[in-house]
Scaffold this motif. Structure first.
Motif, mmCIF file in Angstrom:
data_model
loop_
_atom_site.group_PDB
_atom_site.id
_atom_site.type_symbol
_atom_site.label_atom_id
_atom_site.label_comp_id
_atom_site.label_asym_id
_atom_site.label_seq_id
_atom_site.Cartn_x
_atom_site.Cartn_y
_atom_site.Cartn_z
ATOM 1 N N LEU A 1 0.728 -1.110 -0.020
ATOM 2 C CA LEU A 1 -0.133 -0.024 0.017
ATOM 3 C C LEU A 1 0.727 1.225 0.006
ATOM 4 N N THR A 2 1.931 1.276 0.850
ATOM 5 C CA THR A 2 2.567 2.619 0.806
ATOM 6 C C THR A 2 3.721 2.672 -0.479
ATOM 7 N N ASN A 3 3.820 1.647 -0.992
ATOM 8 C CA ASN A 3 4.603 1.739 -2.531
ATOM 9 C C ASN A 3 3.633 2.415 -3.496
ATOM 10 N N GLN A 4 2.326 2.004 -3.243
ATOM 11 C CA GLN A 4 1.494 2.286 -4.338
ATOM 12 C C GLN A 4 1.051 4.050 -3.831
ATOM 13 N N GLU A 5 1.029 4.173 -2.625
ATOM 14 C CA GLU A 5 1.076 5.532 -2.307
ATOM 15 C C GLU A 5 2.241 6.527 -3.025
ATOM 16 N N GLU B 1 -7.764 -2.088 -1.081
ATOM 17 C CA GLU B 1 -7.691 -0.761 -0.062
ATOM 18 C C GLU B 1 -6.515 0.027 -0.521
ATOM 19 N N THR B 2 -6.569 1.459 -0.140
ATOM 20 C CA THR B 2 -5.425 2.162 -0.163
ATOM 21 C C THR B 2 -5.027 2.802 1.183
ATOM 22 N N VAL B 3 -3.803 3.541 1.246
ATOM 23 C CA VAL B 3 -3.616 4.008 2.549
ATOM 24 C C VAL B 3 -4.727 4.906 3.202
ATOM 25 N N LEU C 1 5.168 3.810 6.499
ATOM 26 C CA LEU C 1 5.390 2.636 6.411
ATOM 27 C C LEU C 1 5.942 1.997 7.872
ATOM 28 N N ASN C 2 6.870 2.859 8.087
ATOM 29 C CA ASN C 2 7.433 2.379 9.754
ATOM 30 C C ASN C 2 6.105 2.555 10.933
ATOM 31 N N THR C 3 5.176 3.295 10.607
ATOM 32 C CA THR C 3 3.986 3.605 11.655
ATOM 33 C C THR C 3 3.422 2.474 11.521
#
Length: 426
Positions: free
Chosen positions: A143-147, A224-226, A409-411
């Protein structure tokens, strides 16, 4: 869980986890271990049931054994004469049923098998938790890569417009060639970055499918997305957790129970073994093989058997002491595990709170940097800013975007680690 066709899936996080729990290699093996332990319980129960045997034998006494007996017929008892007893052929068939009435190992073994089954079930739960965590982290990475790609493409679209406007102004003679080239370089770098991000996205998707136990040839699309995760609203409370919520703590308690049974088994090994048996059979005798089974002589026995090892040296005494030490170590391990869990929770909470605070900051920074970039572009189009100002603002926006996505992503990952540390992932 939606599937458009076989091998083509459209999943959210819950669907990915559900699929992984059914297909991942470790989950399949853990489930087999549970069934294996169930069979061990049945095996231990089967030992308490009666056991039946049938034995048969055939003998060809090619030369009968000779014995010396007193010469009773002549009255000379000091004289020994050779005689042979028996027949050349003999055979027997015997059926026997044995039933253990008391043997400490049998009954304790049944209890141990049930505890072992419980241990296998808890190990399955731990594997399930690990699988959930691995899938969740991989899912968040996708998801974070997509964002990241979405944000970079938005920036690229703005650069493309600025590049087109600058080239038009250059063609009209109101801009310099150096301005066009500088913005073109920035545009080329952003376009290359998107290609790199797409390749990274492909890899993270492959990793997600691997964690789910899904064949790499299958197609997976995420619903889903972020934006659906509301990362900035994540909240957690570390004040109401208990170390007993962790499956590792429960597994250690089961291990202690097994060690207690092992100690008890060694202590009860001093007790006698009592069993009952009943048999019935036939014996056959003849000097000719053809008539061996013409006549049988029945025989039957009913009885009890008691075995009591009164003294076996000091071996068993030292085995008892060894098992007692093992039990003490397992209790000590549980105490250590309790402290370890508390430290893990504190560390995971610290990492999560730091990452969350950084995420909030980076999100605000990206918004501010986006505004700065848009104002610089506007000034550049009005002729009151240089192309260097545009490139500098674009570079700052790229850095802010990267920091924002990384902190997101870290969160997400640290929140997952914290939930696992507190035993909230079931």
């Amino acid at each position: 869980m939606d599937t458009t066709r076989s091998g083509n899936y459209i999943f959210n996080l819950a669907d990915c986890i559900q699929y992984g729990l059914a297909h991942h290699h470790d989950m399949v093996n853990a489930n087999l271990d549970v069934h294996f332990s169930e069979e061990q319980v049945k095996e231990a129960t089967g030992k308490l049931l009666p056991h039946a045997d049938i034995t048969a034998g055939f003998n060809d006494n090619m030369k009968l054994a000779t014995s010396l007996i007193p010469d009773i017929a002549s009255g000379n008892y000091d004289k020994k004469i050779p005689v042979q007893f028996g027949t050349r052929f003999s055979s027997n068939v015997l059926g026997q049923v044995n039933q253990t009435i008391f043997q400490s190992d049998y009954f304790l073994g049944l209890k141990a098998a049930k505890v072992y089954s419980e241990l296998a079930s808890k190990t399955y739960t731990r594997t399930e938790i690990d699988t959930r965590v691995a899938i969740t982290k991989s899912y968040y990475a996708v998801l974070t890569n997509q964002e990241n790609i979405r944000l970079t493409k938005a920036n690229l679209d703005q650069l493309k417009k600025t590049l087109a406007d600058t080239r038009a102004r250059y063609d009209a003679g109101v801009a310099e060639r150096i301005d066009v080239d500088r913005i073109q370089v920035s545009y080329n770098n952003s376009a290359t970055e998107i290609q790199n991000q797409i390749r990274l996205l492909v890899y993270t998707m492959q990793l997600l499918k691997f964690q789910m136990g899904m064949p790499q040839e299958d197609q997976l699309e995420l619903k889903e997305t972020v934006q659906d995760l509301t990362v900035d609203d994540f909240a957690t409370d570390t004040s109401n957790y208990a170390v007993t919520d962790r499956i590792e703590y429960s597994i250690q308690n089961t291990q202690i129970a097994l060690n207690e049974l092992n100690l008890k088994s060694k202590k009860m090994a001093y007790l006698p073994k009592l069993s009952a048996f009943v048999n019935y059979g036939y014996n056959y005798f003849s000097d000719k093989f053809s008539s061996l089974y013409n006549t049988g002589f029945a025989a039957s026995t009913l009885g009890l058997s008691l075995t009591w090892n009164i003294f076996t040296g000091t071996e068993r005494l030292h085995q008892i002491r060894q098992n007692r030490i093992t039990l003490e170590k397992s209790v000590n391990d549980r105490n250590y595990l309790s402290q370890q869990i508390k430290v893990e929770v504190k560390n995971a909470n610290t990492v999560y709170q730091n990452n969350k605070a950084l995420f909030v900051t980076q999100k605000e920074n990206m918004t501010l940097t986006q505004g700065i970039y848009e104002r610089v572009v506007l000034k550049f189009e009005q002729g009151v800013a240089t192309s260097l100002d545009v490139i500098s603002a674009e570079s700052e926006l790229t850095q802010a975007r990267t920091q924002y996505v990384n902190s997101m992503l870290n969160t997400l990952i640290s929140k997952t680690d914290l939930d696992k540390a507190m035993g909230r992932i079931k």
